[in-house]
Scaffold this motif. Sequence first.
Motif, PDB file in Angstrom:
ATOM      1  N   LYS B 250      41.802  57.875   4.281  1.00  0.00           N
ATOM      2  CA  LYS B 250      42.853  58.721   3.733  1.00  0.00           C
ATOM      3  C   LYS B 250      42.506  59.292   2.361  1.00  0.00           C
ATOM      4  O   LYS B 250      42.965  60.374   2.007  1.00  0.00           O
ATOM      5  CB  LYS B 250      44.133  57.876   3.614  1.00  0.00           C
ATOM      6  CG  LYS B 250      45.280  58.616   2.973  1.00  0.00           C
ATOM      7  CD  LYS B 250      46.499  57.736   2.845  1.00  0.00           C
ATOM      8  CE  LYS B 250      47.648  58.492   2.210  1.00  0.00           C
ATOM      9  NZ  LYS B 250      48.866  57.688   2.153  1.00  0.00           N
ATOM     10  N   GLU B 251      41.726  58.569   1.587  1.00  0.00           N
ATOM     11  CA  GLU B 251      41.417  59.062   0.241  1.00  0.00           C
ATOM     12  C   GLU B 251      40.933  60.509   0.267  1.00  0.00           C
ATOM     13  O   GLU B 251      41.251  61.277  -0.638  1.00  0.00           O
ATOM     14  CB  GLU B 251      40.356  58.177  -0.425  1.00  0.00           C
ATOM     15  CG  GLU B 251      40.892  56.876  -0.975  1.00  0.00           C
ATOM     16  CD  GLU B 251      39.816  56.155  -1.782  1.00  0.00           C
ATOM     17  OE1 GLU B 251      39.211  56.768  -2.678  1.00  0.00           O
ATOM     18  OE2 GLU B 251      39.556  54.971  -1.493  1.00  0.00           O
ATOM     19  N   CYS B 252      40.171  60.861   1.296  1.00  0.00           N
ATOM     20  CA  CYS B 252      39.673  62.244   1.380  1.00  0.00           C
ATOM     21  C   CYS B 252      40.223  63.006   2.582  1.00  0.00           C
ATOM     22  O   CYS B 252      40.042  64.216   2.667  1.00  0.00           O
ATOM     23  CB  CYS B 252      38.150  62.246   1.423  1.00  0.00           C
ATOM     24  SG  CYS B 252      37.421  61.703  -0.134  1.00  0.00           S
ATOM     25  N   HIS B 253      40.843  62.316   3.500  1.00  0.00           N
ATOM     26  CA  HIS B 253      41.262  62.983   4.737  1.00  0.00           C
ATOM     27  C   HIS B 253      42.764  62.880   4.942  1.00  0.00           C
ATOM     28  O   HIS B 253      43.219  62.413   5.982  1.00  0.00           O
ATOM     29  CB  HIS B 253      40.508  62.393   5.934  1.00  0.00           C
ATOM     30  CG  HIS B 253      39.032  62.620   5.896  1.00  0.00           C
ATOM     31  ND1 HIS B 253      38.421  63.650   6.555  1.00  0.00           N
ATOM     32  CD2 HIS B 253      38.037  61.977   5.245  1.00  0.00           C
ATOM     33  CE1 HIS B 253      37.109  63.617   6.336  1.00  0.00           C
ATOM     34  NE2 HIS B 253      36.852  62.600   5.547  1.00  0.00           N
ATOM     35  N   VAL B 254      43.508  63.340   3.962  1.00  0.00           N
ATOM     36  CA  VAL B 254      44.961  63.238   4.095  1.00  0.00           C
ATOM     37  C   VAL B 254      45.617  64.594   4.307  1.00  0.00           C
ATOM     38  O   VAL B 254      46.707  64.684   4.835  1.00  0.00           O
ATOM     39  CB  VAL B 254      45.560  62.495   2.887  1.00  0.00           C
ATOM     40  CG1 VAL B 254      45.416  63.290   1.611  1.00  0.00           C
ATOM     41  CG2 VAL B 254      47.023  62.136   3.117  1.00  0.00           C
ATOM     42  N   GLY B 255      44.920  65.638   3.933  1.00  0.00           N
ATOM     43  CA  GLY B 255      45.427  66.957   4.268  1.00  0.00           C
ATOM     44  C   GLY B 255      45.850  67.780   3.092  1.00  0.00           C
ATOM     45  O   GLY B 255      45.700  67.339   1.965  1.00  0.00           O
TER      46      GLY B 255
END
Lengths: 502, 502, 502
Positions: B250-255
């Motif tokens: 999520k740190e980089c792939h949350v949107g």
Amino acid sequence: MKIILACVAAVSVLAPLGALADAEVKVSEATQACIECHRVIHPGIVEDWQRSRHAAVSPKEAMAVKGLGLKVSSPSVPEELQSVAVGCAECHTLRPTEHADTFEHNGYDIHIAVSPGDCRTCHAQESEQYGKNIMAHAYKNLAGNKIFSDLENTILGGIQRKDGKWSIRPANAATRAEACYYCHGTQLKVIGKEVRNTELAGELEFPKIDGWPNQGVGRVNLDGTLGSCAACHTRHRFSIETARKPYTCKECHVGPDVPVFKVYEASKHGNLFSTHNRGWEFKAVPWTIGKDFAAPTCAACHVSLVVNTEGEVVAQRSHQMNDRLPWRMFGLVYAHPHPREPDTTLIRNRNGQPLPTDLEGGFASKYLIDKAEMDRRRRTLQAVCLSCHGTSWVNGQWGRFENTIRETNAKTLTATRIIQEVWEAGMASGPDRKASPFDEGIERRWADTWLIYANTIRFASAMGCGGDYGVFAEGRYQLNKTIMDLHDWLEFRKQMLPAKNP
Amino acid sequence: MKIILACVAAVSVLAPLGALADAEVKVSEATQACIECHRVIHPGIVEDWQRSRHAAVSPKEAMAVKGLGLKVSSPSVPEELQSVAVGCAECHTLRPTEHADTFEHNGYDIHIAVSPGDCRTCHAQESEQYGKNIMAHAYKNLAGNKIFSDLENTILGGIQRKDGKWSIRPANAATRAEACYYCHGTQLKVIGKEVRNTELAGELEFPKIDGWPNQGVGRVNLDGTLGSCAACHTRHRFSIETARKPYTCKECHVGPDVPVFKVYEASKHGNLFSTHNRGWEFKAVPWTIGKDFAAPTCAACHVSLVVNTEGEVVAQRSHQMNDRLPWRMFGLVYAHPHPREPDTTLIRNRNGQPLPTDLEGGFASKYLIDKAEMDRRRRTLQAVCLSCHGTSWVNGQWGRFENTIRETNAKTLTATRIIQEVWEAGMASGPDRKASPFDEGIERRWADTWLIYANTIRFASAMGCGGDYGVFAEGRYQLNKTIMDLHDWLEFRKQMLPAKNP
Amino acid sequence: MKIILACVAAVSVLAPLGALADAEVKVSEATQACIECHRVIHPGIVEDWQRSRHAAVSPKEAMAVKGLGLKVSSPSVPEELQSVAVGCAECHTLRPTEHADTFEHNGYDIHIAVSPGDCRTCHAQESEQYGKNIMAHAYKNLAGNKIFSDLENTILGGIQRKDGKWSIRPANAATRAEACYYCHGTQLKVIGKEVRNTELAGELEFPKIDGWPNQGVGRVNLDGTLGSCAACHTRHRFSIETARKPYTCKECHVGPDVPVFKVYEASKHGNLFSTHNRGWEFKAVPWTIGKDFAAPTCAACHVSLVVNTEGEVVAQRSHQMNDRLPWRMFGLVYAHPHPREPDTTLIRNRNGQPLPTDLEGGFASKYLIDKAEMDRRRRTLQAVCLSCHGTSWVNGQWGRFENTIRETNAKTLTATRIIQEVWEAGMASGPDRKASPFDEGIERRWADTWLIYANTIRFASAMGCGGDYGVFAEGRYQLNKTIMDLHDWLEFRKQMLPAKNP
């Protein structure tokens, strides 16, 4: 209802749900009386309280704690309260003459809304600090500032349209109470009495309180005090665990105007919290870095008394909260040094407006903390950072953060100059025509640049979460796009409406 | 500070916070020296490490593991490292001549930024695989691609406006480091030295590193290697649990550009994870489907070594990660087969641009994996799916996913043709006039169609979360609406500006 | 694959992952046969089931439970099912002649899609109640309503543009199945058979099912029944814990059209759930307020059988779910009293449209519940509230909520009048020209006012989360802004296109 006769006399402080009950403490007769009925009609409240520290430890025991673990900061707690559990009656009958909602209830003088004025009986230092917290003043800071109130009105008010013209009808009290003032806090007022036919005791009279319910941080209480401790220390368990986990802060700081929780959750700190927090200790006082927790929550950086593994203080507890914060980052057109006083209605910028900056971004410095105080606050915060990060890490991070303060302020200035040109061209009616700067579509697109996007970018910078919130999720992607849109809107209108310039 | 004398000689590897310490392992003299001071000044780091597997198991013991549980993939670990804990010194003094930031520190040659070049001493296979991961090349893939850099510039750059014209001033290094390159990784560079007056040892000299701090997946390290293992295996506990839970991704792939976590969290898999994960086992190697976990996290599908309850391999561990992914779904105008090489700056489409498709959606097939490789990757991924789902379920799901690839690409094409007409009509300046396709309001609305909405729809499809992200939350609702808006914008301008066509 | 021979004969019901196995129950021969192969090829399914209550308790034992703990509501369960675990065969071979997908499989007549028609064998009352749930009819309520279908089409359909005109091509079945019908449920249809070469048994024939996979709440099953119990009681563990935690509801109610989960998560209730739920008991039946949980989840307020600490019923279990809900708050232009019948395609407003209100907001009262029923439902819900809140709290909260119903409906009316003026002026083609009211940019901005923003505000009001969702996060800030934009759009066009009025 057939449950009327179910009143019970004995109340066991034995609780299966995450129980604390390792101590036995006497419950006062008055509290016993409360519980007898309320355990049947409001079991949730009573059960919650039974699991609280207030039910398990007497003030006297709590006052005997030596050193950093001391929670009862008042040097003198009234004798009669020292040896019983802090139960229903201890809080709801305290200082009866001070509370406008005090009413006679089954032989007791009860008030409904417990206030920081009550809590400070035991927690004097926290209450005093909280009075200096800008949040304690959140009601007046909004309702008593004509520019903020205008913004509020354009957000909450009812829009009416007639013959191609439109107008805003002010929002009613119910809307205001559940919207802006849900977090800011309502102004409580006793507006009469009502008789209700109760299940357990027949007809009873109760005060009617305007603005109730509410637990906003700046609630204006019926004893004149400000705030609601229950905003963070949720009733009736009052667990420090609740206040220390980030979900409490999220209630008011989730965004998009203050997307603190969303940014935290996507940061490295938030990742570690989400992944590992079930193994952490959230009740220890003081709170030991590395031992009790391995990554900070909101409270660790901004509020809690934290110590290192040697037991040495890294940061003192603060209920003022902003004494670890040099910059104020949200809610206003430009980021700026924190106000000196928590009552921000006193501030005047160089144009006489109650704002900490002027529209060009110049600081109303007289009303804001100075460089020395900013440095002090930065160092206080960085002491926490340095517990897990090296100096070059911390300095590098802070340098980027202050760069972002400057860069976002510069972008807001670009956006502001466009809207000023729109106003000058008469394409929207702004302050130069004594009109609201917030009540037209294009003005709201300008407001987005600072109220939503610049804020988000600054939080992403501050918490080291550059990834999505710093760029795509209401960050730089949207900020630049919105400035492009403002420019397009203006230039197209200039082409289309050449004669309209005043 | 009075804590200077608090240096201690003995370090207990006993940890109350989710402790691992079931083994005793010798700590090297050098590491002991580090800990003596750093446990006082950075207790968080030391405490975290003490709870790590690195502190509890020696390489020798780790190398002795037989079968699928083996974590140390290097066949030969230097003799001198084998019998001590993997402590501060073991990593931060490794390969001193290779690191540009190596400096003398209390008698040791230390480097600050530990790299995959260091980690591969024990984890050779993972390091090698990661080199083939497109993420390892994330710095150059962005900074070295002139089209992507142009997009970056229009997002991060400062917008200035003068006399009705506007221009973009390139973002400074600090902004870039905390925005796009927070995830992509910065390029580290030693730019000098600085003397700091330290609490415990007086004046000391440290290297100054540009681009620090950073833990981005494609960080360019001071030994020339690419990536940061700590991006997922967060320092200094390096727990596999951290990497396996979705919060790390999520740190980089949350949107909203890559809303993977948000989609996952709202999917059936995410529901089961959120509801039940506290009963799951996240540290077992290999990771047994059904026994250790009942629904996949990101790692289970894309990275981890997973086995069935018979102990048979369902999918091999992969730090290349995309070897279970036939399609590349985000960040570009059209979804397309994955690039053959992780360095995507090598790609050229039929118009000579460094893009995997042309503006009409045609694939630059020479640079992309072929059908056979796509099939292989699909089957590798589906082996995981089939552990919990029947063949008709999996085939049905996959058929929909590939349908969505086609459908979203078709919609992006419709949007692209509108913006091309806008460019042709001179209503915005696009590539045909050597201008950026990303720096005007209407161009950014076009970019939204693929960079935000089409991506979101594809992720919702891929993870079986059609509900809100596939439709209302930056999905099909917004995609069609944006195409309608593009159409309206163009047609209205055509009506208003009839003579402007070139 | 070498695992073909791995079939095993003995199945242990011993489960290390959050195991239930405190009971021993016989597994039927048929189920044993299923497990022998499927534990190898689909270990996730088998492991999950082994941890289920279905694997641990026989119907006979379950039927013997006295009082509120009874879960098997059918008075008569077929004799042959009573003494064995509820295993693979018990469900997948039930009522073989009723299921269109029944096929011969290794000597058994199996059907793939288990339906509420099967589950009601033991859970008759829940199945019957669910039939009255509007969700059970979600397929037809969307697909069989021409206005909703038109909206669906403008969201999912492919947009084509030619010569400055554009048209929408209806979405294909695969898109529809993974988008709207992912939650609403697909219509399952057997469309043929296929032979697959299986790992363990060579060539086998299977039915091909259109609309598979799907677990939507209104799935039209192959036995004609409606719904999928697995939507909430996720296969194959069927844990009541899954259904009671809010993550299940989130799968379809995350927003922005129904942002229930996001609002809940930011509310005080959601805060307490996130902070403390790991200490709560989610499996107890009945579910005791205060003892088992300290703040409600979705299920506690809307579905579950909840009791007070005296064991007295506070609210009866309901799988109709809306019998604690007087108002229907989302998905339509105006909030309105709940429909009388779950099949909403029967409704006609005063203009003969299948909508619960007309475009002016007038209720189609004949088809909606009356005041008395609304009061009954309100009181049923409030009984839950009153377990933890005083009467004045609950009344205050409810008064604000109904105020917000009125206020948001009034704002939607303002927006609707603007779009009607747009239609009348011919600036967009609306229903007065037999055109879709949803297929132009400006119409979609109107749709945002009710489909996104008014909804969000109402949920924030209902759940006491006024903070960000009630104001800034798709709340009042956006609602008023969008009305301002609609007004601006109309007025600017009126100025620019003076001759276009018809």
